[in-house]
Design a protein around this motif. Sequence first.
Motif: not given
Length: 161
Positions: A93, A96-97, A150, A159
Amino acid sequence: MTPTEHQTLTPNVAGTDRELIAFRIGEQEFCVDIMSVREIRGWTPATPLPRSPAYMKGVINLRGVVLPIIDLGARFGLVTNEPTERHVIMVAHVGSRLVGLLVDAVSDIVQLSDAAIQPTPDVASEQVKSFVKGIFAVEGGRMISLIDLNNVLPEGEAEAA
């Protein structure tokens, strides 16, 4: 370490409270939080995407899901080689992907406390500091960098991935 070997390294710090997966890119070792990794699989050739960044190897079909593959060595600006059957994809992860992270090999599961993690040295560039949350030492004088997943993809690309 061969793919069938496994060892757990525990720095000499009381109060172990974190598990990390250590992996190699070239001669350097890095790690990520074990909770962010969904699975580890062998290299599968990726389908390239036009006009994608150099660190984007392409996409693979992972049980019906299109999974983008990021070459972490290229993303970190390290020397990279063409992937072989010895390379590994860590499905993780990132924000959020779900993405595949191409690395040379997964080496260890490391257990340590937050107190064992040293800050990234001030001599490092801001870009390095955005990827590396901290550094710690394990037996034999090995230094392992803790990666902040992140920040692996730029915000807009995270995104789009």
